[in-house]
Design a protein around this motif. Structure first.
Motif, PDB file in Angstrom:
ATOM      1  N   LEU A 113     -44.881 -24.191 -40.315  1.00 39.51           N
ATOM      2  CA  LEU A 113     -44.130 -24.655 -39.146  1.00 39.51           C
ATOM      3  C   LEU A 113     -45.046 -24.811 -37.942  1.00 39.51           C
ATOM      4  O   LEU A 113     -44.998 -25.808 -37.214  1.00 39.51           O
ATOM      5  N   ASN A 114     -45.865 -23.799 -37.726  1.00 39.74           N
ATOM      6  CA  ASN A 114     -46.778 -23.816 -36.586  1.00 39.74           C
ATOM      7  C   ASN A 114     -47.774 -24.969 -36.680  1.00 39.74           C
ATOM      8  O   ASN A 114     -48.148 -25.574 -35.676  1.00 39.74           O
ATOM      9  N   GLN A 115     -48.183 -25.294 -37.919  1.00 45.46           N
ATOM     10  CA  GLN A 115     -49.136 -26.386 -38.112  1.00 45.46           C
ATOM     11  C   GLN A 115     -48.487 -27.750 -37.899  1.00 45.46           C
ATOM     12  O   GLN A 115     -49.090 -28.651 -37.308  1.00 45.46           O
ATOM     13  N   HIS A 116     -47.241 -27.879 -38.387  1.00 43.48           N
ATOM     14  CA  HIS A 116     -46.544 -29.163 -38.282  1.00 43.48           C
ATOM     15  C   HIS A 116     -46.021 -29.434 -36.877  1.00 43.48           C
ATOM     16  O   HIS A 116     -45.938 -30.592 -36.449  1.00 43.48           O
ATOM     17  N   TYR A 117     -45.643 -28.359 -36.159  1.00 40.97           N
ATOM     18  CA  TYR A 117     -45.029 -28.522 -34.835  1.00 40.97           C
ATOM     19  C   TYR A 117     -45.763 -27.635 -33.836  1.00 40.97           C
ATOM     20  O   TYR A 117     -45.229 -26.645 -33.325  1.00 40.97           O
ATOM     21  N   ALA A 118     -47.004 -28.002 -33.575  1.00 34.74           N
ATOM     22  CA  ALA A 118     -47.893 -27.176 -32.754  1.00 34.74           C
ATOM     23  C   ALA A 118     -47.420 -27.040 -31.309  1.00 34.74           C
ATOM     24  O   ALA A 118     -47.795 -26.096 -30.618  1.00 34.74           O
ATOM     25  N   ALA A 119     -46.598 -27.969 -30.837  1.00 37.79           N
ATOM     26  CA  ALA A 119     -46.148 -27.922 -29.438  1.00 37.79           C
ATOM     27  C   ALA A 119     -45.020 -26.927 -29.213  1.00 37.79           C
ATOM     28  O   ALA A 119     -44.632 -26.665 -28.076  1.00 37.79           O
ATOM     29  N   ILE A 120     -44.494 -26.373 -30.299  1.00 36.15           N
ATOM     30  CA  ILE A 120     -43.353 -25.458 -30.200  1.00 36.15           C
ATOM     31  C   ILE A 120     -43.791 -24.043 -30.558  1.00 36.15           C
ATOM     32  O   ILE A 120     -44.544 -23.837 -31.520  1.00 36.15           O
ATOM     33  N   SER A 121     -43.310 -23.081 -29.807  1.00 36.03           N
ATOM     34  CA  SER A 121     -43.552 -21.671 -30.134  1.00 36.03           C
ATOM     35  C   SER A 121     -42.375 -21.155 -30.956  1.00 36.03           C
ATOM     36  O   SER A 121     -41.225 -21.287 -30.538  1.00 36.03           O
ATOM     37  N   PHE A 122     -42.670 -20.566 -32.108  1.00 34.70           N
ATOM     38  CA  PHE A 122     -41.621 -20.056 -32.988  1.00 34.70           C
ATOM     39  C   PHE A 122     -41.627 -18.533 -32.983  1.00 34.70           C
ATOM     40  O   PHE A 122     -42.671 -17.901 -33.190  1.00 34.70           O
ATOM     41  N   ASN A 123     -40.466 -17.948 -32.723  1.00 36.61           N
ATOM     42  CA  ASN A 123     -40.279 -16.505 -32.810  1.00 36.61           C
ATOM     43  C   ASN A 123     -39.378 -16.236 -34.005  1.00 36.61           C
ATOM     44  O   ASN A 123     -38.209 -16.632 -34.011  1.00 36.61           O
ATOM     45  N   VAL A 124     -39.911 -15.584 -35.019  1.00 40.20           N
ATOM     46  CA  VAL A 124     -39.184 -15.358 -36.262  1.00 40.20           C
ATOM     47  C   VAL A 124     -38.898 -13.870 -36.396  1.00 40.20           C
ATOM     48  O   VAL A 124     -39.824 -13.055 -36.431  1.00 40.20           O
ATOM     49  N   VAL A 125     -37.611 -13.503 -36.465  1.00 39.80           N
ATOM     50  CA  VAL A 125     -37.232 -12.094 -36.507  1.00 39.80           C
ATOM     51  C   VAL A 125     -36.393 -11.814 -37.754  1.00 39.80           C
ATOM     52  O   VAL A 125     -35.659 -12.681 -38.244  1.00 39.80           O
ATOM     53  N   LEU A 126     -36.514 -10.607 -38.258  1.00 44.48           N
ATOM     54  CA  LEU A 126     -35.761 -10.174 -39.424  1.00 44.48           C
ATOM     55  C   LEU A 126     -34.456  -9.523 -38.978  1.00 44.48           C
ATOM     56  O   LEU A 126     -34.436  -8.748 -38.026  1.00 44.48           O
ATOM     57  N   ALA A 127     -33.356  -9.842 -39.658  1.00 45.79           N
ATOM     58  CA  ALA A 127     -32.052  -9.276 -39.301  1.00 45.79           C
ATOM     59  C   ALA A 127     -31.222  -9.067 -40.557  1.00 45.79           C
ATOM     60  O   ALA A 127     -31.483  -9.662 -41.606  1.00 45.79           O
ATOM     61  N   SER A 128     -30.216  -8.235 -40.448  1.00 45.58           N
ATOM     62  CA  SER A 128     -29.286  -8.027 -41.548  1.00 45.58           C
ATOM     63  C   SER A 128     -28.467  -9.288 -41.765  1.00 45.58           C
ATOM     64  O   SER A 128     -28.127 -10.011 -40.822  1.00 45.58           O
ATOM     65  N   SER A 129     -28.137  -9.573 -43.018  1.00 40.28           N
ATOM     66  CA  SER A 129     -27.306 -10.745 -43.333  1.00 40.28           C
ATOM     67  C   SER A 129     -26.007 -10.722 -42.545  1.00 40.28           C
ATOM     68  O   SER A 129     -25.506 -11.768 -42.120  1.00 40.28           O
TER      69      SER A 129
END
Length: 292
Positions: A113-129
Motif C-alpha cells: 500500500l505504501n509503495q503504491h500510494y506514497a502520498a498517503i499515510s496509512f495507520n493500520v491497527v489491530l482490533a477485535s472483530s
C-alpha cells in the motif's frame, strides 16, 4: 428543525436514556433534553414515551426514526465529500482489521500500500472483530476489514463482502472432545471455552460464549495460543489455523456447528466515496480468500 436536534433524537432512541445519550454525545443532559423538547414542539407531537427509568419511541417517533437517521447519514456524506474534494482526506487513512488472516499477509499488504500510494499515510491497527463496525461508525477509523459477526442493516455503514471464511470449532488433538464421534450441546457447554471479547457496548449474540465457563480475548491469536497451551476449545478462522490442522496439533470438534461460514467484509461509512487505495486492498484480500 436542525441536525443537532435530529442527532439528539436518534441518540436517545438508540440508547433508551437521556443520560446515556448525553454521555455518548459528550454534552449536557439539560441541553439535550431541551433539544428534544424543541423538536417535539416544532413537530407538534411527542416523540417518546417517558417512564421513570427510561424512554421509548412513541408511534410517531418510530415512524420518523429511519428518515432522521438517513438525514444524519446524508449530512455526514456531504461533510466527507467536501473533505475529499479539498484534499484533506487523502493525506491520512486509518484502517482497522482483526487477526482472522495471517499477520504476514497484512505486513505484505501494508508495505505494498505504501509503495503504491506514497502520498498517503496509512495507520493500520489491530482490533477485535466485534469492534470493527463500531470503530467505523464512530469515525475512530476510516475503514475496517474482518469477519462480519453483526450482519445488521445499518444505514450508517456499508458492508462489502470480500469472500467467505470458514470458522472452525477446534481443540487440541489430545483433548477429550477430539476423541468423541459426536459432541452434544451439553458436553460442549461443560467444556472450558476460549471466546472472542470486544469493547463495543452493543450486544452481539453471535459473540456470546457457548460454554458455561470461558475466557475471553480480543484476538484470535491469543485464543489459538490458549487452546494449544491450556487445552481449551474455541472457534477460530481457517486461515489462521490451517497449518496446525495439517500438523494434527488441532482437531475440528464434531459438533453441529463445528464448521460454519462467515463473510469477511470491508466496513465503510455510508456516503464515503470509493477510495482507490482501499479498492486495491479489497481486491488483494478477495484474491487471498478465494484460495480458501
Amino acid at each position: 428543525m436542525n441536525l443537532s436536534q435530529i442527532e439528539a433524537f436518534c441518540t436517545v432512541a438508540d440508547t433508551g436514556s437521556v443520560s446515556e445519550a448525553a454521555r455518548v454525545l459528550d454534552c449536557n443532559r439539560t441541553k439535550l433534553s431541551m433539544a428534544i423538547k424543541a423538536l417535539e414542539k416544532e413537530l407538534d407531537t411527542s416523540l417518546f414515551v417517558r417512564s421513570k427509568n427510561n424512554v421509548t419511541l412513541s408511534e410517531t417517533g418510530k415512524a420518523i426514526y429511519k428518515d432522521c437517521e438517513n438525514l444524519l447519514v446524508t449530512a455526514s456524506r456531504i461533510k466527507q465529500t467536501c473533505a475529499q474534494v479539498s484534499g484533506e482526506y487523502e493525506t491520512e487513512v486509518w484502517i482497522a482489521h482483526d487477526d482472522s488472516l495471517p499477520d504476514k499477509l497484512w505486513q505484505d499488504l501494508t508495505i505494498a500500500l505504501n509503495q503504491h500510494y506514497a502520498a498517503i499515510s496509512f495507520n493500520v491497527v489491530l482490533a477485535s472483530s466485534g469492534d470493527l463496525a463500531n470503530l467505523v461508525e464512530t469515525s475512530q477509523v476510516d475503514f475496517a476489514f474482518g469477519v462480519d459477526y453483526e450482519a445488521v442493516d445499518d444505514p450508517r455503514l456499508i458492508y462489502q463482502p470480500l469472500g467467505k471464511i470458514r470458522m472452525m470449532s477446534v481443540c487440541r488433538a489430545d483433548h477429550r472432545l477430539s476423541k468423541l464421534p459426536r459432541v452434544s450441546d451439553e458436553v460442549l457447554r461443560d467444556a472450558m471455552q476460549v471466546s472472542l471479547a470486544y469493547l463495543n457496548e452493543k450486544d452481539n449474540p453471535e459473540l456470546q460464549p457457548f460454554s458455561l465457563q470461558y475466557i475471553g480475548f480480543s484476538s484470535f491469536e491469543y485464543m489459538l495460543k490458549t487452546i494449544l497451551s491450556e487445552g481449551l476449545w474455541g472457534v477460530l478462522p481457517e486461515p489462521l489455523i490451517r497449518q496446525y490442522l495439517r500438523e494434527q496439533q488441532l482437531s475440528v470438534i464434531k459438533h453441529t456447528y463445528g464448521l460454519t461460514q462467515a463473510d469477511y467484509c470491508m466496513y465503510t461509512s455510508a456516503g464515503m466515496s470509493e477510495h482507490p487505495a482501499m479498492s486495491w486492498l479489497a481486491d488483494q484480500i478477495a484474491d487471498f480468500l478465494f484460495t480458501f
